[in-house]
Scaffold this motif. Structure first.
Motif, PDB file in Angstrom:
ATOM      1  N   GLN A  93       0.803  -1.212   0.000  1.00  0.00           N
ATOM      2  CA  GLN A  93       0.000   0.000   0.000  1.00  0.00           C
ATOM      3  C   GLN A  93       0.843   1.273   0.000  1.00  0.00           C
ATOM      4  O   GLN A  93       0.298   2.370  -0.100  1.00  0.00           O
ATOM      5  CB  GLN A  93      -0.950   0.003   1.204  1.00  0.00           C
ATOM      6  N   LYS A  94       2.159   1.126   0.109  1.00  0.00           N
ATOM      7  CA  LYS A  94       3.037   2.288   0.074  1.00  0.00           C
ATOM      8  C   LYS A  94       3.697   2.412  -1.292  1.00  0.00           C
ATOM      9  O   LYS A  94       3.956   1.414  -1.966  1.00  0.00           O
ATOM     10  CB  LYS A  94       4.108   2.179   1.169  1.00  0.00           C
ATOM     11  N   ALA A  95       3.972   3.646  -1.682  1.00  0.00           N
ATOM     12  CA  ALA A  95       4.577   3.891  -2.989  1.00  0.00           C
ATOM     13  C   ALA A  95       6.009   3.350  -3.018  1.00  0.00           C
ATOM     14  O   ALA A  95       6.804   3.651  -2.136  1.00  0.00           O
ATOM     15  CB  ALA A  95       4.564   5.372  -3.303  1.00  0.00           C
ATOM     16  N   HIS A  96       6.302   2.545  -4.030  1.00  0.00           N
ATOM     17  CA  HIS A  96       7.664   2.032  -4.196  1.00  0.00           C
ATOM     18  C   HIS A  96       8.409   2.788  -5.296  1.00  0.00           C
ATOM     19  O   HIS A  96       9.611   2.588  -5.482  1.00  0.00           O
ATOM     20  CB  HIS A  96       7.648   0.533  -4.515  1.00  0.00           C
ATOM     21  N   THR A 132       1.954   2.432  -6.093  1.00  0.00           N
ATOM     22  CA  THR A 132       1.976   1.304  -5.177  1.00  0.00           C
ATOM     23  C   THR A 132       1.716   0.026  -5.961  1.00  0.00           C
ATOM     24  O   THR A 132       1.539   0.048  -7.188  1.00  0.00           O
ATOM     25  CB  THR A 132       0.904   1.457  -4.085  1.00  0.00           C
ATOM     26  N   THR A 137      -1.139   6.275  -6.133  1.00  0.00           N
ATOM     27  CA  THR A 137      -1.495   6.572  -4.747  1.00  0.00           C
ATOM     28  C   THR A 137      -2.802   7.340  -4.689  1.00  0.00           C
ATOM     29  O   THR A 137      -3.198   8.008  -5.643  1.00  0.00           O
ATOM     30  CB  THR A 137      -0.382   7.396  -4.072  1.00  0.00           C
TER      31      THR A 137
END
Length: 275
Positions: A93-96, A132, A137
């Motif tokens: 769920q976090k931006a990579h 993500t 996002t």
């Protein structure tokens, strides 16, 4: 008479307060409009389309997202990537990865479209988008101020992935030359030493990415695979000397099915799975 004067003064105060409130609101709106980064609904929609288009399938890094964003329009006057960010994370769920990109809309003149009531001024806007595992996002690309003197970035070309065609016959030759009871490390070393070098991509002038190799040995049976670019080359050398190499259907090698490993190569060739 006195009451009328009081009422009049009170009314004037009420109108005065209302006028101050309206003036404050107007100034606030004006300040917001003046301070907001350049852009309009047209560039907002363009940014949203670009970010959505490149958000799937999930890409390994920021360079991959940038390459996808630049497909079809490499003129930096119209579209440019200004910043590429990688933020490695195991949280889906976090931006990579993230991009800062610039969009230029040339505007529309009534000379070109006489039916229009007014001209549409040209506008240049910048947007920041994070990606993500599930896509862009929340909120989509954010309109931001364009950095001063920012230069367009051209991401490096991607290495081609896949299994070279000459690996299939090489698998057969290497497997046939193995000793009767090789160790697993011995099989892997033989593959690395004797497989043909990967070819060079004529377009990018880069060598192909090395395919992933895996081996498995059980009761004299040897299974090997070379995987890359969605392809999975299987090879076996059975205890009775039988040698084979083939490409199974992808439905068999995808996650949740047999997979793509030295052990799965033996299973797909009919050898019972190890206990």
């Amino acid at each position: 008479m006195h009451a009328d004067r009081v009422a009049s003064v009170s009314g004037m105060k009420t109108w005065g307060v209302a006028l101050v409130v309206l003036l404050a609101v107007a100034l606030g709106v004006t300040a917001y409009v003046v301070s907001r980064p350049d852009g309009d609904s047209t560039t907002d929609e363009m940014a949203e389309r670009i970010a959505t288009r490149i958000s799937y399938p999930v890409r390994p890094d920021g360079n991959a997202y940038a390459r996808s964003a630049l497909e079809g329009d490499t003129d930096p006057e119209h579209f440019a990537v200004l910043e590429i960010v990688d933020s490695p994370t195991t949280d889906p769920q976090k931006a990579h990865a993230g991009l800062l990109f610039r969009i230029h809309h040339p505007g529309i003149s009534r000379d070109d479209q006489p039916w229009r009531l007014w001209d549409v001024d040209p506008v240049t806007a910048c947007y920041r988008a994070g990606f993500t595992y599930y896509g862009v996002t929340d909120g989509g690309p954010d309109r931001v101020r364009c950095p001063a003197d920012a230069s367009p970035i051209t991401p490096p070309p991607a290495q081609r992935t896949g299994v070279p065609e000459n690996y299939l016959e090489a698998f057969k030759t290497i497997l046939a030359a193995l000793p009767p009871t090789p160790a697993q490390d011995e099989v892997l070393a033989a593959l690395r030493a004797k497989l043909p070098p990967v070819p060079v991509d004529e377009q990018t002038k880069l060598p192909w990415a090395e395919p992933r190799l895996d081996t498995f040995v059980k009761d004299g049976n040897v299974g090997v695979v070379a995987a890359g670019g969605g392809s999975c080359l299987n090879g076996v050398r059975l205890a009775d000397g039988t040698v084979a190499a083939w490409y199974p259907p992808r439905v068999q090698t995808q996650p949740g099915e047999f997979g793509c490993s030295g052990e799965s190569a033996l299973r797909l060739h009919g050898t019972p799975p190890p206990k």
